[in-house]
Design a protein around this motif. Structure first.
Motif, PDB file in Angstrom:
ATOM      1  N   ASP A  22      -3.936   4.990   2.720  1.00 24.84           N
ATOM      2  CA  ASP A  22      -3.069   6.108   3.117  1.00 24.84           C
ATOM      3  C   ASP A  22      -2.243   5.745   4.340  1.00 24.84           C
ATOM      4  OD1 ASP A  22      -2.226   9.016   3.092  1.00 24.84           O
ATOM      5  OD2 ASP A  22      -3.201   8.885   5.066  1.00 24.84           O
ATOM      6  N   THR A  23      -2.860   5.103   5.318  1.00 24.85           N
ATOM      7  CA  THR A  23      -2.156   4.731   6.541  1.00 24.85           C
ATOM      8  C   THR A  23      -1.041   3.731   6.244  1.00 24.85           C
ATOM      9  OG1 THR A  23      -4.188   5.091   7.817  1.00 24.85           O
ATOM     10  CG2 THR A  23      -2.446   3.802   8.878  1.00 24.85           C
ATOM     11  N   ILE A  24      -1.332   2.747   5.418  1.00 26.60           N
ATOM     12  CA  ILE A  24      -0.322   1.745   5.061  1.00 26.60           C
ATOM     13  C   ILE A  24       0.815   2.384   4.276  1.00 26.60           C
ATOM     14  CG2 ILE A  24       0.071  -0.320   3.648  1.00 26.60           C
ATOM     15  CD1 ILE A  24      -2.750  -1.253   4.578  1.00 26.60           C
ATOM     16  N   ALA A  25       0.521   3.304   3.373  1.00 25.17           N
ATOM     17  CA  ALA A  25       1.568   3.993   2.601  1.00 25.17           C
ATOM     18  C   ALA A  25       2.458   4.839   3.517  1.00 25.17           C
ATOM     19  CB  ALA A  25       0.937   4.859   1.513  1.00 25.17           C
ATOM     20  N   ARG A  26       1.854   5.541   4.480  1.00 23.64           N
ATOM     21  CA  ARG A  26       2.638   6.349   5.423  1.00 23.64           C
ATOM     22  C   ARG A  26       3.495   5.464   6.329  1.00 23.64           C
ATOM     23  NH1 ARG A  26      -0.142   8.990   9.047  1.00 23.64           N
ATOM     24  NH2 ARG A  26      -2.146   8.004   8.632  1.00 23.64           N
ATOM     25  N   GLU A  27       2.939   4.322   6.722  1.00 27.28           N
ATOM     26  CA  GLU A  27       3.681   3.354   7.542  1.00 27.28           C
ATOM     27  C   GLU A  27       4.924   2.862   6.802  1.00 27.28           C
ATOM     28  OE1 GLU A  27       4.116   0.611  10.900  1.00 27.28           O
ATOM     29  OE2 GLU A  27       2.748   2.299  10.623  1.00 27.28           O
ATOM     30  N   LYS A  28       4.752   2.517   5.532  1.00 28.21           N
ATOM     31  CA  LYS A  28       5.868   2.016   4.733  1.00 28.21           C
ATOM     32  C   LYS A  28       6.953   3.079   4.595  1.00 28.21           C
ATOM     33  CE  LYS A  28       6.959  -0.197   0.343  1.00 28.21           C
ATOM     34  NZ  LYS A  28       6.420  -0.783  -0.891  1.00 28.21           N
ATOM     35  N   ALA A  29       6.573   4.306   4.278  1.00 29.65           N
ATOM     36  CA  ALA A  29       7.545   5.396   4.120  1.00 29.65           C
ATOM     37  C   ALA A  29       8.289   5.659   5.428  1.00 29.65           C
ATOM     38  CB  ALA A  29       6.849   6.661   3.629  1.00 29.65           C
ATOM     39  N   TYR A  30       7.566   5.706   6.538  1.00 29.78           N
ATOM     40  CA  TYR A  30       8.165   5.964   7.851  1.00 29.78           C
ATOM     41  C   TYR A  30       9.131   4.841   8.233  1.00 29.78           C
ATOM     42  CZ  TYR A  30       8.284   6.928  12.920  1.00 29.78           C
ATOM     43  OH  TYR A  30       8.669   7.190  14.210  1.00 29.78           O
ATOM     44  N   SER A  31       8.702   3.590   8.051  1.00 24.11           N
ATOM     45  CA  SER A  31       9.568   2.470   8.430  1.00 24.11           C
ATOM     46  C   SER A  31      10.809   2.399   7.543  1.00 24.11           C
ATOM     47  CB  SER A  31       8.802   1.149   8.390  1.00 24.11           C
ATOM     48  OG  SER A  31       8.486   0.762   7.076  1.00 24.11           O
ATOM     49  N   GLN A  32      10.659   2.685   6.261  1.00 21.08           N
ATOM     50  CA  GLN A  32      11.825   2.649   5.373  1.00 21.08           C
ATOM     51  C   GLN A  32      12.804   3.771   5.693  1.00 21.08           C
ATOM     52  OE1 GLN A  32      10.175   2.377   1.397  1.00 21.08           O
ATOM     53  NE2 GLN A  32      10.027   0.144   1.559  1.00 21.08           N
ATOM     54  N   ASP A  33      12.303   4.924   6.107  1.00 21.14           N
ATOM     55  CA  ASP A  33      13.188   6.002   6.531  1.00 21.14           C
ATOM     56  C   ASP A  33      13.981   5.583   7.767  1.00 21.14           C
ATOM     57  OD1 ASP A  33      14.253   8.728   6.474  1.00 21.14           O
ATOM     58  OD2 ASP A  33      13.011   9.051   8.249  1.00 21.14           O
ATOM     59  N   LEU A  34      13.324   4.951   8.732  1.00 24.96           N
ATOM     60  CA  LEU A  34      14.019   4.465   9.928  1.00 24.96           C
ATOM     61  C   LEU A  34      15.037   3.387   9.580  1.00 24.96           C
ATOM     62  CD1 LEU A  34      10.938   4.363  12.289  1.00 24.96           C
ATOM     63  CD2 LEU A  34      12.946   5.841  12.584  1.00 24.96           C
ATOM     64  N   GLN A  35      14.725   2.558   8.598  1.00 23.34           N
ATOM     65  CA  GLN A  35      15.683   1.534   8.153  1.00 23.34           C
ATOM     66  C   GLN A  35      16.916   2.199   7.536  1.00 23.34           C
ATOM     67  OE1 GLN A  35      13.765  -1.903   6.061  1.00 23.34           O
ATOM     68  NE2 GLN A  35      11.891  -0.841   6.681  1.00 23.34           N
ATOM     69  N   ARG A  36      16.701   3.200   6.706  1.00 24.27           N
ATOM     70  CA  ARG A  36      17.835   3.901   6.088  1.00 24.27           C
ATOM     71  C   ARG A  36      18.715   4.589   7.131  1.00 24.27           C
ATOM     72  NH1 ARG A  36      13.592   5.368   2.714  1.00 24.27           N
ATOM     73  NH2 ARG A  36      13.586   4.166   0.790  1.00 24.27           N
ATOM     74  N   GLN A  37      18.101   5.055   8.220  1.00 21.23           N
ATOM     75  CA  GLN A  37      18.848   5.701   9.303  1.00 21.23           C
ATOM     76  C   GLN A  37      19.602   4.693  10.170  1.00 21.23           C
ATOM     77  OE1 GLN A  37      16.615   8.540  11.728  1.00 21.23           O
ATOM     78  NE2 GLN A  37      15.099   8.662  10.080  1.00 21.23           N
ATOM     79  N   GLY A  38      19.326   3.403  10.008  1.00 17.21           N
ATOM     80  CA  GLY A  38      19.966   2.369  10.803  1.00 17.21           C
ATOM     81  C   GLY A  38      19.271   2.110  12.133  1.00 17.21           C
ATOM     82  N   LYS A  39      18.153   2.756  12.370  1.00 13.24           N
ATOM     83  CA  LYS A  39      17.436   2.570  13.636  1.00 13.24           C
ATOM     84  C   LYS A  39      16.565   1.311  13.627  1.00 13.24           C
ATOM     85  CE  LYS A  39      17.317   7.491  14.621  1.00 13.24           C
ATOM     86  NZ  LYS A  39      18.183   7.487  15.794  1.00 13.24           N
ATOM     87  N   TRP A  40      16.242   0.815  12.423  1.00 10.02           N
ATOM     88  CA  TRP A  40      15.394  -0.371  12.278  1.00 10.02           C
ATOM     89  C   TRP A  40      16.138  -1.330  11.339  1.00 10.02           C
ATOM     90  CZ3 TRP A  40       9.457   0.515  11.564  1.00 10.02           C
ATOM     91  CH2 TRP A  40       8.770  -0.686  11.668  1.00 10.02           C
ATOM     92  N   PRO A  41      17.218  -1.971  11.843  1.00  7.93           N
ATOM     93  CA  PRO A  41      18.066  -2.774  10.958  1.00  7.93           C
ATOM     94  C   PRO A  41      17.455  -4.089  10.476  1.00  7.93           C
ATOM     95  CG  PRO A  41      18.920  -2.841  13.198  1.00  7.93           C
ATOM     96  CD  PRO A  41      17.789  -1.845  13.181  1.00  7.93           C
ATOM     97  N   HIS A  42      16.463  -4.614  11.187  1.00 11.37           N
ATOM     98  CA  HIS A  42      15.855  -5.885  10.769  1.00 11.37           C
ATOM     99  C   HIS A  42      14.343  -5.813  10.912  1.00 11.37           C
ATOM    100  CE1 HIS A  42      19.668  -8.056  10.595  1.00 11.37           C
ATOM    101  NE2 HIS A  42      19.985  -7.391  11.702  1.00 11.37           N
ATOM    102  N   ILE A  43      13.654  -6.281   9.863  1.00  8.64           N
ATOM    103  CA  ILE A  43      12.199  -6.448   9.921  1.00  8.64           C
ATOM    104  C   ILE A  43      11.873  -7.726   9.158  1.00  8.64           C
ATOM    105  CG2 ILE A  43      11.884  -4.876   7.954  1.00  8.64           C
ATOM    106  CD1 ILE A  43       9.096  -4.180   9.165  1.00  8.64           C
ATOM    107  N   TRP A  44      11.126  -8.599   9.829  1.00  8.15           N
ATOM    108  CA  TRP A  44      10.784  -9.898   9.263  1.00  8.15           C
ATOM    109  C   TRP A  44       9.278 -10.113   9.369  1.00  8.15           C
ATOM    110  CZ3 TRP A  44      14.656 -12.430   6.927  1.00  8.15           C
ATOM    111  CH2 TRP A  44      15.945 -12.069   7.272  1.00  8.15           C
ATOM    112  N   ARG A  45       8.663 -10.528   8.289  1.00  8.83           N
ATOM    113  CA  ARG A  45       7.241 -10.852   8.284  1.00  8.83           C
ATOM    114  C   ARG A  45       7.039 -12.195   8.974  1.00  8.83           C
ATOM    115  NH1 ARG A  45       4.393 -10.872   2.626  1.00  8.83           N
ATOM    116  NH2 ARG A  45       4.329  -8.660   3.103  1.00  8.83           N
ATOM    117  N   VAL A  46       5.951 -12.311   9.732  1.00  2.52           N
ATOM    118  CA  VAL A  46       5.558 -13.582  10.332  1.00  2.52           C
ATOM    119  C   VAL A  46       4.587 -14.247   9.360  1.00  2.52           C
ATOM    120  CG1 VAL A  46       4.443 -14.704  12.296  1.00  2.52           C
ATOM    121  CG2 VAL A  46       5.886 -12.673  12.664  1.00  2.52           C
ATOM    122  N   VAL A  47       4.943 -15.419   8.883  1.00  5.07           N
ATOM    123  CA  VAL A  47       4.149 -16.108   7.867  1.00  5.07           C
ATOM    124  C   VAL A  47       2.728 -16.362   8.366  1.00  5.07           C
ATOM    125  CG1 VAL A  47       3.955 -18.234   6.507  1.00  5.07           C
ATOM    126  CG2 VAL A  47       6.200 -17.173   6.871  1.00  5.07           C
ATOM    127  N   GLY A  48       1.766 -16.016   7.518  1.00  3.09           N
ATOM    128  CA  GLY A  48       0.370 -16.290   7.809  1.00  3.09           C
ATOM    129  C   GLY A  48      -0.314 -15.294   8.723  1.00  3.09           C
TER     130      GLY A  48
END
Length: 92
Positions: A22-48
């Motif tokens: 549930d926490t991971i699903a809410r995190e994904k929804a919240y972060s994607q909403d911020l991305q759509r708003q333009g407040k979080w324009p870049h997110i990159w995974r750190v390998v490993g």
């Protein structure tokens, strides 16, 4: 204002699996909403690692603080914030 933010996540291994999902699903929804708003324009995974490097484009340090504190995974994160400014050699 632009900020470079590194987020290292450390979810306890004994956390209830349903709470974790549930926490991971809410995190994904919240972060994607911020991305759509333009407040979080870049997110990159750190390998490993369960970690990301992100760029936030917000109006103030207070706004960034509120965004970070409202991340569902925030209680399990170590966060490093670096303010960014234009580089004098940039052609943009």
């Amino acid at each position: 204002m632009l900020f470079h933010v590194t987020m290292d996540v450390d979810i306890p291994r004994d956390l209830d699996p349903d709470v974790r999902a549930d926490t991971i699903a809410r995190e994904k929804a919240y972060s994607q909403d911020l991305q759509r708003q333009g407040k979080w324009p870049h997110i990159w995974r750190v390998v490993g690692k369960y970690s990301n490097v992100s760029v936030f484009d917000v109006e103030s340090t207070d706004e960034l603080h509120e965004i970070l504190w409202n991340l569902p995974l925030f209680p399990y994160m170590t966060v490093q914030v670096t303010p960014l400014c234009p580089h004098p050699s940039s052609i943009r």
